[in-house]
Design a protein around this motif. Sequence first.
Motif, PDB file in Angstrom:
ATOM      1  N   GLN A   4       0.850  -1.183   0.000  1.00 19.09           N
ATOM      2  CA  GLN A   4       0.000   0.000   0.000  1.00 19.09           C
ATOM      3  C   GLN A   4       0.888   1.237   0.000  1.00 19.09           C
ATOM      4  N   GLY A   5       0.631   2.160  -0.928  1.00 21.59           N
ATOM      5  CA  GLY A   5       1.442   3.361  -0.951  1.00 21.59           C
ATOM      6  C   GLY A   5       1.137   4.231  -2.147  1.00 21.59           C
ATOM      7  N   VAL A   6       1.988   5.228  -2.343  1.00 19.03           N
ATOM      8  CA  VAL A   6       1.868   6.157  -3.471  1.00 19.03           C
ATOM      9  C   VAL A   6       2.853   5.704  -4.545  1.00 19.03           C
ATOM     10  N   PRO A   7       2.377   5.312  -5.709  1.00 18.63           N
ATOM     11  CA  PRO A   7       3.268   4.723  -6.718  1.00 18.63           C
ATOM     12  C   PRO A   7       4.445   5.617  -7.102  1.00 18.63           C
ATOM     13  N   ALA A   8       4.211   6.921  -7.267  1.00 13.24           N
ATOM     14  CA  ALA A   8       5.269   7.815  -7.750  1.00 13.24           C
ATOM     15  C   ALA A   8       6.429   7.876  -6.753  1.00 13.24           C
ATOM     16  N   THR A   9       6.109   7.961  -5.447  1.00 12.60           N
ATOM     17  CA  THR A   9       7.188   8.072  -4.460  1.00 12.60           C
ATOM     18  C   THR A   9       7.945   6.750  -4.315  1.00 12.60           C
ATOM     19  N   ILE A  10       7.212   5.627  -4.407  1.00 17.16           N
ATOM     20  CA  ILE A  10       7.890   4.332  -4.338  1.00 17.16           C
ATOM     21  C   ILE A  10       8.808   4.153  -5.549  1.00 17.16           C
TER      22      ILE A  10
END
Length: 447
Positions: A335-341
């Motif tokens: 679970q997370g923000v794709p761009a930052t990962i």
Amino acid sequence: TAIGAGAAVALAVVVASVVVFFVVRGELRAQIDDTLEERAQEIFRIPLSEIPLRNGESFLGIQPGFGEPNTLVQVVKSNGKTLRQLYDDVELPVSDEALTLASAGMRGDSVISETEVAGTHVRVLSVAYEPGFAVQIARPLTEMDAALSRIRLFLIVIALSGIGIAAALGLVVSRAALAPVRRLTEAAERVTETGDLSERIELGGRDELSRLAASFNTMLAGLEDSNRAQRQLVADASHELRTPLTSLRTNIEVLAGDRALPAEERGRLLSDVVEQLGEMTTLIAGLIELARAEQRTAAPEDVRLDLVAADAIERTQRNRPSVAVKARLEESVVQGVPATIDRAIGNLIDNAAKWSPPGSEIEGDVRDGQVSVRDHGPGIADEDLPYVFDRFYRARSARGMPGSGLGLAIVRQVAETHGGDVVAEHADGGGTRMTLRLRRAAKVAIS
């Protein structure tokens, strides 16, 4: 609250006083009613007679010794006329109930009422005696009224005292209970006036106010850490920008000077200017990325970690054709923000590529919510390992290489905002392995 409890106690005292008053009054009236009933039963056992006088008037004849001196007895005829005892100058008022009992009442039927007779408050028992006759028995309520007046005064004093005591206790308890709120308010006002985020509230107890104070202290600690980090970021950024700006200014002044420069030296200076501008651009881009990451409010979503890593590897190989990446990617959802990962994984791979010697291979593994990147470079010195993820930190061996010192700091920030972490360690056989772990089980708020 303490004030509410004090008000409840005061209300209870008032209600209790009112209840006591009515109970006592009821008991006193019941005693008088019992006395009147006894007198009525006695009259039923005594023959009553009408005794005429010479003046044409008549009076009620009752056996001598009957009754008490303060008890009035009167016979009511169905026509409304009355017969009193010989020495009674006071005539009881004839009520409609008494007339009804005299005319149509069954022997023993009775009704009790209260009235005023010659300014005296009396209680009257009217009872049917014989067809056409009813008997009224009255007793003054002077003593009862006086007793009730004293009781009423006592109860008022007690109620007022109870209200006063309850108010005082409520005030004392509320002051003690609200002391943490006052300390909280004072601390908030001091922080507002001075801007000193090191202010804290002393904790004592485990009630809700203590929990509120603990939350306030936690909030202040978080703000203090954030403020300290911001100041440190500004100081570090200023320090990092000072060197390239100074060098850039010097080179531009030389190029803009009146002295003619050989073409070779002029070209070298221009190359230095371009390189320094590139370093500044990279540094500023890193600072902007850090600031955006701190302010990010994007909602987390399901992210295929293996697909994001595959895109980052492809991008690195496109930008650095001389670097080979051996990838082992297992399906993994976080679970997370794709761009930052994506940015974090890209920074790990770029860092590994920078330290990899020509012809070597980078190893990238993805499984169970974590990304592992290993290079075969010179490795990181033991004294540098604890600091490689700090902002602007550059090991002694890296100070001659391009970079802003922010890439790995961004990786750590992304890991922490996603509820995970990142570690750097020596790899078996040489080189460095960096592992980014992201929490898989629950959604996390990215802030």
